[in-house]
Design a protein around this motif. Structure first.
Motif, PDB file in Angstrom:
ATOM      1  N   LYS A  68       0.842  -1.198   0.000  1.00  0.00           N
ATOM      2  CA  LYS A  68       0.000   0.000   0.000  1.00  0.00           C
ATOM      3  C   LYS A  68       0.878   1.249   0.000  1.00  0.00           C
ATOM      4  O   LYS A  68       1.977   1.247   0.558  1.00  0.00           O
ATOM      5  N   TYR A  69       0.382   2.296  -0.601  1.00  0.00           N
ATOM      6  CA  TYR A  69       1.144   3.548  -0.635  1.00  0.00           C
ATOM      7  C   TYR A  69       0.184   4.727  -0.687  1.00  0.00           C
ATOM      8  O   TYR A  69      -1.029   4.567  -0.902  1.00  0.00           O
ATOM      9  N   CYS A  70       0.750   5.911  -0.482  1.00  0.00           N
ATOM     10  CA  CYS A  70      -0.029   7.147  -0.559  1.00  0.00           C
ATOM     11  C   CYS A  70       0.762   8.156  -1.384  1.00  0.00           C
ATOM     12  O   CYS A  70       1.929   8.413  -1.092  1.00  0.00           O
ATOM     13  N   ASP A  71       0.137   8.700  -2.400  1.00  0.00           N
ATOM     14  CA  ASP A  71       0.800   9.668  -3.274  1.00  0.00           C
ATOM     15  C   ASP A  71       0.538  11.095  -2.806  1.00  0.00           C
ATOM     16  O   ASP A  71      -0.575  11.432  -2.375  1.00  0.00           O
ATOM     17  N   ILE A  72       1.579  11.924  -2.911  1.00  0.00           N
ATOM     18  CA  ILE A  72       1.431  13.374  -2.788  1.00  0.00           C
ATOM     19  C   ILE A  72       1.845  13.963  -4.129  1.00  0.00           C
ATOM     20  O   ILE A  72       2.941  13.701  -4.622  1.00  0.00           O
ATOM     21  N   LEU A  73       0.952  14.729  -4.729  1.00  0.00           N
ATOM     22  CA  LEU A  73       1.152  15.262  -6.069  1.00  0.00           C
ATOM     23  C   LEU A  73       1.576  16.718  -5.980  1.00  0.00           C
ATOM     24  O   LEU A  73       0.872  17.541  -5.386  1.00  0.00           O
ATOM     25  N   PHE A  74       2.735  17.031  -6.567  1.00  0.00           N
ATOM     26  CA  PHE A  74       3.284  18.382  -6.521  1.00  0.00           C
ATOM     27  C   PHE A  74       3.199  19.048  -7.894  1.00  0.00           C
ATOM     28  O   PHE A  74       3.490  18.423  -8.919  1.00  0.00           O
ATOM     29  N   GLU A  75       2.827  20.319  -7.888  1.00  0.00           N
ATOM     30  CA  GLU A  75       2.848  21.151  -9.083  1.00  0.00           C
ATOM     31  C   GLU A  75       3.564  22.460  -8.757  1.00  0.00           C
ATOM     32  O   GLU A  75       3.615  22.876  -7.598  1.00  0.00           O
ATOM     33  N   VAL A  76       4.093  23.106  -9.780  1.00  0.00           N
ATOM     34  CA  VAL A  76       4.802  24.372  -9.582  1.00  0.00           C
ATOM     35  C   VAL A  76       3.791  25.516  -9.571  1.00  0.00           C
ATOM     36  O   VAL A  76       2.894  25.578 -10.419  1.00  0.00           O
ATOM     37  N   ASP A  77       3.934  26.436  -8.595  1.00  0.00           N
ATOM     38  CA  ASP A  77       3.042  27.590  -8.544  1.00  0.00           C
ATOM     39  C   ASP A  77       3.673  28.776  -9.273  1.00  0.00           C
ATOM     40  O   ASP A  77       4.736  28.669  -9.885  1.00  0.00           O
ATOM     41  N   PHE A  78       3.009  29.938  -9.225  1.00  0.00           N
ATOM     42  CA  PHE A  78       3.446  31.115  -9.970  1.00  0.00           C
ATOM     43  C   PHE A  78       4.812  31.614  -9.527  1.00  0.00           C
ATOM     44  O   PHE A  78       5.525  32.282 -10.275  1.00  0.00           O
ATOM     45  N   SER A  79       5.216  31.283  -8.281  1.00  0.00           N
ATOM     46  CA  SER A  79       6.497  31.747  -7.759  1.00  0.00           C
ATOM     47  C   SER A  79       7.634  30.761  -8.012  1.00  0.00           C
ATOM     48  O   SER A  79       8.774  31.002  -7.614  1.00  0.00           O
ATOM     49  N   GLY A  80       7.321  29.636  -8.646  1.00  0.00           N
ATOM     50  CA  GLY A  80       8.335  28.641  -8.926  1.00  0.00           C
ATOM     51  C   GLY A  80       8.549  27.635  -7.826  1.00  0.00           C
ATOM     52  O   GLY A  80       9.461  26.804  -7.905  1.00  0.00           O
ATOM     53  N   ASN A  81       7.727  27.683  -6.782  1.00  0.00           N
ATOM     54  CA  ASN A  81       7.800  26.709  -5.702  1.00  0.00           C
ATOM     55  C   ASN A  81       6.809  25.575  -5.947  1.00  0.00           C
ATOM     56  O   ASN A  81       5.985  25.640  -6.851  1.00  0.00           O
ATOM     57  N   PHE A  82       6.878  24.536  -5.102  1.00  0.00           N
ATOM     58  CA  PHE A  82       6.075  23.338  -5.319  1.00  0.00           C
ATOM     59  C   PHE A  82       4.929  23.247  -4.305  1.00  0.00           C
ATOM     60  O   PHE A  82       5.151  23.298  -3.097  1.00  0.00           O
ATOM     61  N   VAL A  83       3.723  23.106  -4.825  1.00  0.00           N
ATOM     62  CA  VAL A  83       2.529  22.940  -3.998  1.00  0.00           C
ATOM     63  C   VAL A  83       2.074  21.492  -4.134  1.00  0.00           C
ATOM     64  O   VAL A  83       1.871  20.997  -5.256  1.00  0.00           O
ATOM     65  N   GLY A  84       1.918  20.800  -2.999  1.00  0.00           N
ATOM     66  CA  GLY A  84       1.561  19.393  -3.054  1.00  0.00           C
ATOM     67  C   GLY A  84       0.335  19.060  -2.224  1.00  0.00           C
ATOM     68  O   GLY A  84       0.010  19.752  -1.256  1.00  0.00           O
ATOM     69  N   LYS A  85      -0.334  17.993  -2.621  1.00  0.00           N
ATOM     70  CA  LYS A  85      -1.484  17.503  -1.859  1.00  0.00           C
ATOM     71  C   LYS A  85      -1.760  16.053  -2.235  1.00  0.00           C
ATOM     72  O   LYS A  85      -1.331  15.576  -3.295  1.00  0.00           O
ATOM     73  N   THR A  86      -2.460  15.358  -1.355  1.00  0.00           N
ATOM     74  CA  THR A  86      -2.903  14.008  -1.660  1.00  0.00           C
ATOM     75  C   THR A  86      -4.027  14.067  -2.693  1.00  0.00           C
ATOM     76  O   THR A  86      -4.673  15.106  -2.852  1.00  0.00           O
ATOM     77  N   PRO A  87      -4.283  12.976  -3.411  1.00  0.00           N
ATOM     78  CA  PRO A  87      -5.377  12.966  -4.395  1.00  0.00           C
ATOM     79  C   PRO A  87      -6.721  13.230  -3.728  1.00  0.00           C
ATOM     80  O   PRO A  87      -6.868  13.083  -2.512  1.00  0.00           O
ATOM     81  N   ASP A  88      -7.688  13.622  -4.521  1.00  0.00           N
ATOM     82  CA  ASP A  88      -9.039  13.829  -4.002  1.00  0.00           C
ATOM     83  C   ASP A  88      -9.508  12.560  -3.288  1.00  0.00           C
ATOM     84  O   ASP A  88      -9.386  11.447  -3.811  1.00  0.00           O
ATOM     85  N   GLY A  89     -10.031  12.737  -2.098  1.00  0.00           N
ATOM     86  CA  GLY A  89     -10.459  11.588  -1.305  1.00  0.00           C
ATOM     87  C   GLY A  89      -9.408  11.087  -0.348  1.00  0.00           C
ATOM     88  O   GLY A  89      -9.686  10.251   0.514  1.00  0.00           O
ATOM     89  N   GLY A  90      -8.158  11.607  -0.466  1.00  0.00           N
ATOM     90  CA  GLY A  90      -7.096  11.222   0.447  1.00  0.00           C
ATOM     91  C   GLY A  90      -6.637   9.788   0.268  1.00  0.00           C
ATOM     92  O   GLY A  90      -6.869   9.157  -0.759  1.00  0.00           O
ATOM     93  N   CYS A  91      -5.975   9.278   1.294  1.00  0.00           N
ATOM     94  CA  CYS A  91      -5.447   7.908   1.280  1.00  0.00           C
ATOM     95  C   CYS A  91      -6.006   7.131   2.470  1.00  0.00           C
ATOM     96  O   CYS A  91      -6.362   7.715   3.491  1.00  0.00           O
TER      97      CYS A  91
END
Length: 207
Positions: free
Chosen positions: A135-158
């Motif tokens: 079993k595992y849990c993913d955290i998905l990161f995307e780059v924001d307007f400032s060039g930093n990384f914003v992450g969160k678990t998928p919809d519904g969590g783990c």
């Protein structure tokens, strides 16, 4: 003779072309994330300003560097005064997918495997992914307007069972200097059972 030389030259050319493809398997986005991710972090400043928060040391170090299926990390979290007894350990597999950085969080199948205090730091290099829970849990990161990384678990969590929760969610923010992480546990009905209600932990990079 000229024909043989031409064939050999062509073969060398193909080999040379193949090397950069392997070396550049990590995109600029992934390299940027990995360059920020590893390190030792401390919540000392937050704990000194907010008595309800604990001084925590968070360590994220690269492991299994010879593997080609992603960048692997070993994570430990421990209270500052009990650094030799981490209350959380995980193995993270980091890779890029569809323009996002995925941090896939695993735990050990044998949950007590890291509690042997005779060997510190924990000898993670002796193990392999076969020691991890499926079993595992993913955290998905995307780059924001400032060039930093914003992450969160998928919809519904783990899925989660810690302190009676059924669902786990995380929200993260990663810069060059710090990592903000907010872990929370929820009932199936959506009631928060544990974790900070206001904002996440601020971990400042110290190493």
């Amino acid at each position: 003779m000229k024909k043989i030389c031409f064939c050999l030259t062509g073969l060398v050319f193909l080999i040379v072309l193949s090397v950069p493809m392997q070396a550049s398997a990590q995109s600029d986005l992934l390299q940027k994330f990995l360059g920020r991710f590893a390190g030792t972090y401390s919540s000392e400043r937050m704990a000194s300003e907010n008595p309800s928060r604990v001084h925590v040391i968070l360590t994220i170090k690269p492991i299994w560097k010879d593997r080609s299926d992603g960048a692997w990390f070993y994570l430990e979290q421990a209270a500052y005064h009990q650094r030799e007894v981490p209350y959380r350990t995980a193995v993270l597999k980091v890779f890029e997918q569809d323009g996002k950085i995925i941090s896939r969080n695993y735990t050990f199948e044998n949950k007590d495997i890291f509690l042997d205090g005779e060997e510190r730091p924990f000898p993670i290099e002796r193990f392999s992914p076969s020691a991890l829970d499926a079993k595992y849990c993913d955290i998905l990161f995307e780059v924001d307007f400032s060039g930093n990384f914003v992450g969160k678990t998928p919809d519904g969590g783990c899925q989660n069972s810690f302190k009676g929760a059924q669902v786990f969610t995380n929200e993260s923010y990663l810069t060059k200097e710090f990592l903000i992480s907010r872990d929370r546990g929820w009932s199936q009905e959506g009631k928060q059972l544990w974790g900070p209600e206001d904002f996440g932990y601020l971990f400042e990079k110290i190493e």
